[in-house]
Scaffold this motif. Structure first.
Motif, PDB file in Angstrom:
ATOM      1  N   LYS A 228       0.810  -1.223   0.000  1.00 56.95           N
ATOM      2  CA  LYS A 228       0.000   0.000   0.000  1.00 56.95           C
ATOM      3  C   LYS A 228       0.843   1.273   0.000  1.00 56.95           C
ATOM      4  O   LYS A 228       0.366   2.337  -0.389  1.00 56.95           O
ATOM      5  CB  LYS A 228      -0.915   0.018   1.232  1.00 56.95           C
ATOM      6  CG  LYS A 228      -1.864  -1.170   1.346  1.00 56.95           C
ATOM      7  CD  LYS A 228      -2.941  -1.114   0.295  1.00 56.95           C
ATOM      8  CE  LYS A 228      -3.926  -2.266   0.425  1.00 56.95           C
ATOM      9  NZ  LYS A 228      -4.708  -2.222   1.665  1.00 56.95           N
ATOM     10  N   THR A 229       2.088   1.189   0.477  1.00 57.44           N
ATOM     11  CA  THR A 229       2.914   2.390   0.627  1.00 57.44           C
ATOM     12  C   THR A 229       3.309   2.952  -0.732  1.00 57.44           C
ATOM     13  O   THR A 229       3.836   2.240  -1.592  1.00 57.44           O
ATOM     14  CB  THR A 229       4.190   2.072   1.423  1.00 57.44           C
ATOM     15  OG1 THR A 229       3.815   1.511   2.680  1.00 57.44           O
ATOM     16  CG2 THR A 229       5.009   3.337   1.653  1.00 57.44           C
ATOM     17  N   ARG A 230       3.068   4.221  -0.930  1.00 59.36           N
ATOM     18  CA  ARG A 230       3.440   4.874  -2.185  1.00 59.36           C
ATOM     19  C   ARG A 230       4.910   5.288  -2.131  1.00 59.36           C
ATOM     20  O   ARG A 230       5.476   5.531  -1.063  1.00 59.36           O
ATOM     21  CB  ARG A 230       2.559   6.087  -2.448  1.00 59.36           C
ATOM     22  CG  ARG A 230       1.086   5.733  -2.570  1.00 59.36           C
ATOM     23  CD  ARG A 230       0.249   6.921  -2.992  1.00 59.36           C
ATOM     24  NE  ARG A 230       0.603   7.348  -4.340  1.00 59.36           N
ATOM     25  CZ  ARG A 230       0.104   6.798  -5.440  1.00 59.36           C
ATOM     26  NH1 ARG A 230      -0.738   5.787  -5.364  1.00 59.36           N
ATOM     27  NH2 ARG A 230       0.455   7.261  -6.620  1.00 59.36           N
ATOM     28  N   ARG A 231       5.515   5.374  -3.295  1.00 54.72           N
ATOM     29  CA  ARG A 231       6.934   5.728  -3.367  1.00 54.72           C
ATOM     30  C   ARG A 231       7.170   7.191  -3.003  1.00 54.72           C
ATOM     31  O   ARG A 231       6.360   8.058  -3.345  1.00 54.72           O
ATOM     32  CB  ARG A 231       7.457   5.468  -4.782  1.00 54.72           C
ATOM     33  CG  ARG A 231       7.497   3.986  -5.141  1.00 54.72           C
ATOM     34  CD  ARG A 231       7.905   3.773  -6.588  1.00 54.72           C
ATOM     35  NE  ARG A 231       8.144   2.355  -6.871  1.00 54.72           N
ATOM     36  CZ  ARG A 231       8.496   1.883  -8.064  1.00 54.72           C
ATOM     37  NH1 ARG A 231       8.624   2.711  -9.093  1.00 54.72           N
ATOM     38  NH2 ARG A 231       8.699   0.593  -8.232  1.00 54.72           N
ATOM     39  N   ASP A 232       8.282   7.429  -2.323  1.00 56.26           N
ATOM     40  CA  ASP A 232       8.677   8.811  -2.054  1.00 56.26           C
ATOM     41  C   ASP A 232       8.938   9.539  -3.372  1.00 56.26           C
ATOM     42  O   ASP A 232       9.271   8.929  -4.397  1.00 56.26           O
ATOM     43  CB  ASP A 232       9.943   8.844  -1.198  1.00 56.26           C
ATOM     44  CG  ASP A 232       9.702   8.317   0.205  1.00 56.26           C
ATOM     45  OD1 ASP A 232       8.549   8.411   0.686  1.00 56.26           O
ATOM     46  OD2 ASP A 232      10.661   7.814   0.814  1.00 56.26           O
ATOM     47  N   TYR A 233       8.821  10.845  -3.326  1.00 55.08           N
ATOM     48  CA  TYR A 233       8.961  11.621  -4.562  1.00 55.08           C
ATOM     49  C   TYR A 233      10.366  11.509  -5.149  1.00 55.08           C
ATOM     50  O   TYR A 233      10.550  11.592  -6.364  1.00 55.08           O
ATOM     51  CB  TYR A 233       8.613  13.093  -4.289  1.00 55.08           C
ATOM     52  CG  TYR A 233       8.333  13.865  -5.548  1.00 55.08           C
ATOM     53  CD1 TYR A 233       7.109  13.720  -6.204  1.00 55.08           C
ATOM     54  CD2 TYR A 233       9.280  14.716  -6.103  1.00 55.08           C
ATOM     55  CE1 TYR A 233       6.840  14.413  -7.368  1.00 55.08           C
ATOM     56  CE2 TYR A 233       9.022  15.416  -7.264  1.00 55.08           C
ATOM     57  CZ  TYR A 233       7.797  15.261  -7.891  1.00 55.08           C
ATOM     58  OH  TYR A 233       7.534  15.938  -9.053  1.00 55.08           O
ATOM     59  N   GLY A 267       7.005  -2.984 -11.365  1.00 61.50           N
ATOM     60  CA  GLY A 267       7.805  -1.955 -10.710  1.00 61.50           C
ATOM     61  C   GLY A 267       9.262  -2.264 -10.511  1.00 61.50           C
ATOM     62  O   GLY A 267       9.948  -1.527  -9.782  1.00 61.50           O
ATOM     63  N   GLY A 480      -0.866  -2.103 -13.693  1.00 64.71           N
ATOM     64  CA  GLY A 480      -0.858  -0.809 -13.013  1.00 64.71           C
ATOM     65  C   GLY A 480      -2.215  -0.472 -12.417  1.00 64.71           C
ATOM     66  O   GLY A 480      -2.307   0.010 -11.279  1.00 64.71           O
ATOM     67  N   LEU A 483      -2.786  -2.641  -9.365  1.00 57.71           N
ATOM     68  CA  LEU A 483      -2.079  -2.148  -8.186  1.00 57.71           C
ATOM     69  C   LEU A 483      -2.809  -0.955  -7.580  1.00 57.71           C
ATOM     70  O   LEU A 483      -2.919  -0.834  -6.353  1.00 57.71           O
ATOM     71  CB  LEU A 483      -0.644  -1.762  -8.547  1.00 57.71           C
ATOM     72  CG  LEU A 483       0.224  -1.270  -7.391  1.00 57.71           C
ATOM     73  CD1 LEU A 483       0.294  -2.293  -6.267  1.00 57.71           C
ATOM     74  CD2 LEU A 483       1.632  -0.932  -7.886  1.00 57.71           C
ATOM     75  N   ARG A 484      -3.357  -0.104  -8.435  1.00 62.18           N
ATOM     76  CA  ARG A 484      -4.144   1.023  -7.914  1.00 62.18           C
ATOM     77  C   ARG A 484      -5.378   0.527  -7.175  1.00 62.18           C
ATOM     78  O   ARG A 484      -5.746   1.045  -6.104  1.00 62.18           O
ATOM     79  CB  ARG A 484      -4.553   1.950  -9.063  1.00 62.18           C
ATOM     80  CG  ARG A 484      -5.286   3.199  -8.579  1.00 62.18           C
ATOM     81  CD  ARG A 484      -5.525   4.176  -9.715  1.00 62.18           C
ATOM     82  NE  ARG A 484      -6.522   3.681 -10.658  1.00 62.18           N
ATOM     83  CZ  ARG A 484      -6.890   4.344 -11.749  1.00 62.18           C
ATOM     84  NH1 ARG A 484      -6.312   5.508 -12.056  1.00 62.18           N
ATOM     85  NH2 ARG A 484      -7.805   3.854 -12.557  1.00 62.18           N
ATOM     86  N   ARG A 487      -4.324  -0.702  -3.740  1.00 60.56           N
ATOM     87  CA  ARG A 487      -4.026   0.388  -2.810  1.00 60.56           C
ATOM     88  C   ARG A 487      -5.302   1.081  -2.324  1.00 60.56           C
ATOM     89  O   ARG A 487      -5.345   1.565  -1.210  1.00 60.56           O
ATOM     90  CB  ARG A 487      -3.083   1.391  -3.470  1.00 60.56           C
ATOM     91  CG  ARG A 487      -1.644   0.870  -3.590  1.00 60.56           C
ATOM     92  CD  ARG A 487      -0.769   1.803  -4.379  1.00 60.56           C
ATOM     93  NE  ARG A 487       0.625   1.373  -4.331  1.00 60.56           N
ATOM     94  CZ  ARG A 487       1.550   1.768  -5.180  1.00 60.56           C
ATOM     95  NH1 ARG A 487       1.229   2.601  -6.174  1.00 60.56           N
ATOM     96  NH2 ARG A 487       2.794   1.343  -5.066  1.00 60.56           N
ATOM     97  N   ARG A 488      -6.301   1.117  -3.176  1.00 64.58           N
ATOM     98  CA  ARG A 488      -7.547   1.804  -2.814  1.00 64.58           C
ATOM     99  C   ARG A 488      -8.576   0.857  -2.198  1.00 64.58           C
ATOM    100  O   ARG A 488      -9.643   1.307  -1.754  1.00 64.58           O
ATOM    101  CB  ARG A 488      -8.148   2.456  -4.056  1.00 64.58           C
ATOM    102  CG  ARG A 488      -7.313   3.591  -4.633  1.00 64.58           C
ATOM    103  CD  ARG A 488      -7.954   4.158  -5.880  1.00 64.58           C
ATOM    104  NE  ARG A 488      -7.228   5.301  -6.422  1.00 64.58           N
ATOM    105  CZ  ARG A 488      -7.565   5.957  -7.513  1.00 64.58           C
ATOM    106  NH1 ARG A 488      -8.649   5.586  -8.199  1.00 64.58           N
ATOM    107  NH2 ARG A 488      -6.860   6.974  -7.949  1.00 64.58           N
TER     108      ARG A 488
END
Length: 491
Positions: A228-233, A267, A480, A483-484, A487-488
């Motif tokens: 669930k963790t999104r990548r840092d910018y 990814g 993709g 994966l979205r 996460r949602r």
């Protein structure tokens, strides 16, 4: 999500009501959540018919029908096995609130604007054994419309006639295309033997009815925190993981390509295929542009490469002594997580190699039978538990209900996927997806679980958009979006 037995589900309902939630409120919550889930899953449908028995399962279906009509614009109707006066009080109340003039008669489909979704609300989890008349006749009607008119059958909590504890499909049971389990996953419906009755599985979350069973759990985004963790910018390819794939041959070059595509789409930061010199030309022109290719006639050299995860086996075919010996060294001596698939598994079986805590093995049923012939014929779930009791490897046993197992951990069942993905290359794609997740630092059990879920969900999305069959290449294109969705928590 922990799967529960009927007794455990009844206990959850009692606890909810003892906390102050009335039976009427539970029904309203369940029915509304069910209606919203169906409306969102089938946005292109315009009609729905609920098939009802006497009990509260029918009440859930009636509330869902109202949601579909009032919030999604469906034309709706009801087929029932009994007069309204014989239904449970709460169910009768929902019929009155729905406000329909009358029940539909046999042959109703000729007057509908389109083939309707059919909601199976004939029986709930308390029913036992085969269906009896008049409900058996309604089940036959649903099957006829499914087989002859292409209607989609959606089961409310369970398909009527399928045992929610054992998964047994009784004669004459409703055959569902999708089963919406209310509150918690039902243990029997997750079993492989129930797959042809229950179809695709989803859980309708209801406050107060989340399960705390034991022995088995369903991989579901609503309750699983990994992935669930999104990548840092400021994330970059080095952090995404270096994935090495030892795969392919002149005869089976597509296997290497599909595995690499899975790793890229899931990814992987830097993906490299290691292939025998003789097969490089066959592979090179078909690889995704993002993937590197290195000639490798002795897989042991991969041990010296800077990698975060390795995938071995897809499409290797017949191996000479140098390659086979090097592959055995790579499998035995790896210090990074490794996915072993296809011909890698066949090598392990043939040589009697020991597996370790670095390995994720992904056999289909035939490969599993060769890996552990003593478990041939044992029920899938039981066989998986017995297999991991003797190894630290993680097992992903492919099938309509993919089983993911690890020693001393509750068995996991993946419920995504579709018969439309019954074609070559799907396992190669999966191995690459799991490799990428491992390369990104995910735990082996979680990577196998999420990989199976993503590939199955992507196949469902592809089928919904393009129809069937859905190829491994099609599935890769929807990873993709899958994966979205994970996460949602959208499925």
């Amino acid at each position: 999500m922990k799967a529960v037995s009927v007794e455990e589900m009844r206990g959850l309902e009692r606890v909810a009501m003892e906390s102050g939630i009335s039976e009427r409120e539970l029904m309203r919550k369940a029915g509304r959540a069910l209606g919203m889930a169906i409306g969102r899953q089938y946005p292109d449908q315009i009609a729905a018919v609920a098939y009802l028995g006497k009990g509260h399962n029918a009440g859930d279906a009636l509330i869902a029908l109202g949601v579909l009509r009032d919030e999604f614009g469906f034309e709706v109707g009801v087929r029932a096995g009994y007069p309204v006066a014989e239904m449970a009080d709460l169910t009768r109340e929902q019929w009155m609130e729905l406000g329909l003039d009358c029940m539909l008669e046999e042959g109703f489909e000729k007057d509908f604007p389109a083939v309707p979704l059919m909601l199976d609300g004939l029986l709930g989890i308390g029913a036992k054994g085969a269906l009896r008349e008049p409900l058996a006749g309604l089940a036959r009607e649903m099957r006829r419309l499914r087989d002859e008119a292409g209607a989609v059958v959606l089961a409310v909590d369970l398909p009527s006639g399928v045992d929610p504890d054992s998964g047994e499909i009784h004669e004459g049971a409703v055959v569902a295309d999708r089963t919406y389990m209310i509150g918690s996953a039902k243990a029997g419906l997750l079993k492989a033997g129930a797959a042809n009755g229950v179809g695709s599985l989803a859980v309708v979350a209801v406050e107060g009815l989340a399960g705390a069973g034991s022995g088995m759990e369903m991989v579901a985004p609503q309750c699983c925190g990994y992935g669930k963790t999104r990548r840092d910018y400021d994330f970059h390819k080095g952090k995404a993981g270096r994935v090495g794939i030892v795969a392919g041959s002149r005869e089976f070059s597509g296997a290497a390509v599909m595995s690499a595509l899975g790793a890229v789409r899931a990814g992987g930061g830097l993906v490299t295929v290691y292939a025998r010199t003789e097969s490089c030309d066959a592979i090179r022109g078909r690889l995704p542009l993002e993937v590197m290719l290195k000639a490798c006639d002795n897989p042991a050299v991969v041990l010296d490469e800077r990698l975060d995860a390795v995938v071995v086996g897809p499409g290797l075919g017949k191996m000479d002594d140098l390659f086979e010996t090097g592959l055995m060294r790579l499998i035995s001596e790896t210090e990074v997580p490794m996915v072993i698939d296809a011909d890698g598994l066949n090598l392990v079986s043939r040589k009697g190699m020991e597996l370790s805590g670095r390995h994720v093995v992904t056999p289909h049923p035939g490969e599993f039978a060769r890996l552990v012939p003593e478990l041939d014929g044992v029920e899938r779930e039981e066989a998986a538990v017995k297999f991991v009791s003797k190894t630290e490897a993680v097992l992903l046993l492919k099938g309509a209900r993919t089983v993911i197992a690890k020693a001393r951990v509750e068995l996991r069942i993946n419920a995504t996927g579709t018969p439309a993905m019954s074609n070559g290359g799907q396992g190669d794609l999966l191995s690459g997806v799991i490799g990428a997740l491992l390369g990104g630092g995910m735990d082996r059990l979680d990577a196998a679980s999420l990989g199976a879920w993503l590939c199955g969900c992507a196949a469902e999305l592809s089928e919904s958009e393009k129809g069937e069959p859905t190829t491994a290449t099609d599935v890769a294109g929807y990873l993709g979006l899958a994966l979205r969705a994970w996460r949602r928590g959208e499925r």
